[in-house]
Design an enzyme around this catalytic site. Sequence first.
Site, mmCIF file in Angstrom:
data_model
loop_
_atom_site.group_PDB
_atom_site.id
_atom_site.type_symbol
_atom_site.label_atom_id
_atom_site.label_comp_id
_atom_site.label_asym_id
_atom_site.label_seq_id
_atom_site.Cartn_x
_atom_site.Cartn_y
_atom_site.Cartn_z
ATOM 1 C CG ASP A 14 -2.120 0.923 1.074
ATOM 2 O OD1 ASP A 14 -2.356 1.428 -0.054
ATOM 3 O OD2 ASP A 14 -2.835 1.152 2.063
ATOM 4 N N GLY A 15 0.356 2.282 -0.603
ATOM 5 C CA GLY A 15 1.038 3.571 -0.608
ATOM 6 C C GLY A 15 0.089 4.639 -0.130
ATOM 7 C CD GLU A 52 -1.745 2.683 -3.385
ATOM 8 O OE1 GLU A 52 -1.359 1.510 -3.220
ATOM 9 O OE2 GLU A 52 -2.664 3.185 -2.716
ATOM 10 C CG ASP A 74 -5.522 0.028 -1.072
ATOM 11 O OD1 ASP A 74 -4.639 0.554 -1.776
ATOM 12 O OD2 ASP A 74 -5.661 0.303 0.143
ATOM 13 C CG HIS A 129 -9.306 2.477 4.198
ATOM 14 N ND1 HIS A 129 -8.252 2.632 5.076
ATOM 15 C CD2 HIS A 129 -8.975 3.188 3.096
ATOM 16 C CE1 HIS A 129 -7.333 3.411 4.531
ATOM 17 N NE2 HIS A 129 -7.743 3.753 3.326
ATOM 18 C CG ASP A 139 -3.789 2.619 5.244
ATOM 19 O OD1 ASP A 139 -3.606 3.338 4.241
ATOM 20 O OD2 ASP A 139 -4.392 3.023 6.260
#
Length: 161
Positions: A14-15, A52, A74, A129, A139
């Site tokens: 994740d970024g 990302e 995501d 999320h 995250d």
Amino acid sequence: MPATFEKKIEAWADGCCLGNPGPGGYGVVLLHDGHRKELKGGFKHTTNNRMEILAAIKTLEALKEKCHVVLHSDSQYVVKAMNEGWAEKWKSRGWKTQGNQPAMNPDLWQRLLRLRLDHKVEFKWVKGHSGVPENERADELAKEAAQGADLEEDAGYLLPR
């Protein structure tokens, strides 16, 4: 002889960016056979999309041998660019989009396309999320990194466009 990919790695990458552009970070969770490894890094001035992509790059760079990697992200931008061939098409057009506009982030796409050749990689989209523990942890790592004190320069972001 074809490459074998005996190790199977489950990864979540994740970024994030605090402001876009602004300080950013990436977070990675790698799982294999009961082992867990977490990675993170932060940058002074970057974009969410760059982080990302970099999270996926850092996932593959962390591997010391050929692996079968299920890389969860995501970011539909990353997953679709890899699964639907967008990045390959941009590369084949000299880093131009279908509309002949400059493709964004070619420095990172080049790295990811090259690294993908060393492994069997499945890019899977996961809703952000949504309570997936490893995605939530990736995250958190990205946010921690973006808020760090010793942030690196994202030299690729600073390149002329």
